[in-house]
Structure formats: C-alpha cells, structure tokens
Write an enzyme that holds these catalytic residues in place. Structure first.
Site: not given
Ligand code: NAD
Length: 314
Positions: A34-36, A140
C-alpha cells in the site's frame, strides 16, 4: 502454491482479503502493499510500501517475492474521484496500466475489480445485463470502463490471465470504506449502534446493489480458481447480492433495534452519482461461468453487522 501480491492492501477490501488469502495459501505466500505503512494484522506477514503509480517500485517488489498473481486494488473511489478527477485518472489508470504491464512481463495471473460505477444514466437500470450500454458520467466510471477494456485487451493481445468483477457497494465491519457513494450503507450500522438514528445522504427510494464482504472475498477466490475454459467473459462480471434503498436498511435494523430512526439530508453530489447507477444488476453470467452465488441477504447481513459493530463500542 500460489504467491500473491495485493496492492491497496490496507483498504476496505484489501485489509480483509489479505487475511483471508493468508489463511488459505499461507502467511508468506501473500505480500501486502500500500502507499501507507501497515500496522496490526496485515503487518504480521510480508508487507512493502509501494506507490502503484511508480512502475519500477511495483516491478521490484513483484520480482523480489517471485509472485505468480497480482490482485490490484489500489484506487481512488467514486466520491473522492469526483472531487479530484485528475488525480483519479493518475492513480486509477496509471496504477492499472503499471500493474497490467508487470503481469505481462512476469507472466502473472491478474485480478482487478470494476464497479457498478462503470454503468451510466443510459444503461438499463433494472436487471442490468452483463453486456450493455456503458456511458458513465463520473470520472470513476470512466476509469472503470477503461479498466475493463484494458484488462480485456491484455488478455486478447498478450494472453495475460486477467479476471475481474463489477462489485456493488461493499458492506463490512473491519475497515471503514474509502470514499464511495454506497458508504452510507456501512455508516448506518455504526450510527444505529451509537445513536439509534441515522441521517442518510442518499435519498429515499434510491436503489443500489450491495454485498456483504465475505461474499465479495469468496467471489475473488472462486473466480481466480475457475476453469478458464468455462469463462466466456474475463473481466468485469456483474455480481450482486442485495438491491436496497436506505429505508430497506432501516427496516432490517428495526427488527433488532425497534426505536431506530432514519431521516434524510441528501448530499446532491453523491445523489447525482447514485442516480446514474443501476437499481439492480443481473449476475447470471457469473453464476453460469464460475458458479457465483451470494450467501448473505440484507437480514442475515444486518444481524451480523449489528453484532460485530456493537462489539467495537463495549
Ligand atoms: P479503499 O479506498 O478502501 O482502499 C484503497 C487503498 O488504496 C487504500 O488503502 C489506499 O491507501 C491505497 N492507495 C491509494 N493510492 C495508492 C497508490 N498510489 N499506491 C498504492 N496504494 C494506494 O478501496 P476499496 O474499497 O478497498 O476498493 C478496492 C478496489 O475495489 C478499488 O478498485 C475499488 O474501485 C473497487 N471497488 C470497491 C467497492 C467498495 O464498495 N469498496 C465497490 C466497487 C469496486
């Protein structure tokens, strides 16, 4: 034995997916990134800080651990992407193309999720078919349609074993959602426990697809292990478990907390996004091609969510 690299591993999905994959394939077989910096349970196994927009960093980590699979979750979600569309393009498309390139170069199996956000106002709203009109009006959505096409392209052009689903709004109690349009469906449970009341930013009568996290995680594992000969589609399988509006959550919660009250203060920004998405999508292609079946309906999910969330406040 599989060796899997997960990007965005600290997010709503990744934080639970990494734990589940480690249970199935072994702790050292799953590399969270992750980025964090990680803490808690994710830090108990292999973890690296990686910015997915930095192709060489991502490549080095994939190469170092000799992974055979990449599950690419890092992204900016719908509401956040609309606030900063240019950054969304940079992370969502830049990160995806980097991850796909690495899958091509290192011959990795590849998973990335699309979303119901990949549909738009001209898409049929009810029983939205697997293959249909996709003209989304959000950044998005534009990213997600482009990602579906790009993932298909890498399969057809380079033979990369790309697979994916279109997730609905995901509901979970481990990690809070990261700025999507369906976040209210998680918040409502926390507020039900804390205040026995919730003010919804999404209007009454707004139906969207939803799914409980255990079903969402099982879908990834099942699709990745599916017989490729059965897959007519590759990426972006429609999957859904529940089609619900805010008042449906309220009714389900009132079975456990009768005094629970729901009122509305609509956020026009989020409402506009929600109005452009389907009411209910048709998951039959996923059922036919890899036996997808959700196991949680709104009542079963609500009972578990209320129980798990209430433990956080004792
Ligand atoms: P989230 O926002 O909870 O987590 C995303 C993670 O990506 C975070 O931990 C963030 O720190 C990390 N991140 C952001 N920028 C980054 C970078 N440049 N490099 C590395 N890491 C980075 O998202 P999520 O809900 O876990 O979603 C994951 C995937 O599932 C995404 O593609 C999202 O579009 C898709 N999705 C999620 C949902 C939902 O309801 N959660 C629904 C449909 C699709």
């Amino acid at each position: 034995m599989k060796k899997i690299l997960v990007t965005g591993a600290l997010g709503q999905i990744g934080s639970e997916l990494v734990v589940k994959l480690r249970e199935i394939y072994g702790v050292n077989q799953v590399i969270g990134t992750d980025i964090r910096e990680a803490d808690g349970i994710i830090a108990e196994g292999p973890f690296e800080v990686v910015d997915v927009t930095d192709a060489s960093q991502l490549y080095q980590v994939a190469n170092k651990y000799d992974v055979d699979t990449i599950m690419h979750l890092a992204a900016l979600l719908s509401a956040k992407a609309e606030e900063n569309p240019k950054l969304a393009w940079h992370i969502n498309m830049g990160g995806l193309v980097n991850a796909l390139e690495i899958a091509r170069e290192l011959n990795l199996q590849f998973f990335t999720p699309s979303s119901i956000g990949a549909f738009g106002p001209s898409t049929p709203k009810d029983h939205t078919p697997q293959d249909t009109l996709q003209r989304p009006t959000t950044m998005y959505g534009v990213n997600k349609v482009s990602g579906e096409l790009l993932s298909d392209y890498y399969y057809h052009r380079f033979g990369v074993d790309t697979r994916g689903v279109r997730y609905p709004g995901l509901i979970s109690h481990v990690t809070l959602p990261g700025g999507g349009t369906t976040d209210y469906a998680v918040e409502i449970y926390y507020e039900a426990i804390k205040k026995k009341a919730y003010t919804s930013c999404i209007a009454s009568g707004t139906y969207m697809d939803m799914m409980y996290m255990p079903d969402a995680l099982n879908a990834i594992i099942q699709l990745m292990e599916a017989d490729p000969n059965r897959l007519k589609h590759r990426n972006a399988f429609n999957i859904s478990a529940i089609s619900a509006a805010p008042e449906d959550f309220a009714k389900a919660i009132q079975k456990h907390i009768p005094e629970f009250k729901l009122d509305f203060q609509v956020d026009p920004f989020k409402q506009k996004i929600a109005d452009s998405w389907p009411n209910s999508i048709d998951s039959s292609a996923a059922a036919e091609e890899w036996d997808f079946k959700a196991t949680y309906d709104i009542d079963k999910m609500t009972a578990e969510m209320l129980e798990k969330v209430s433990h956080k406040f004792v």
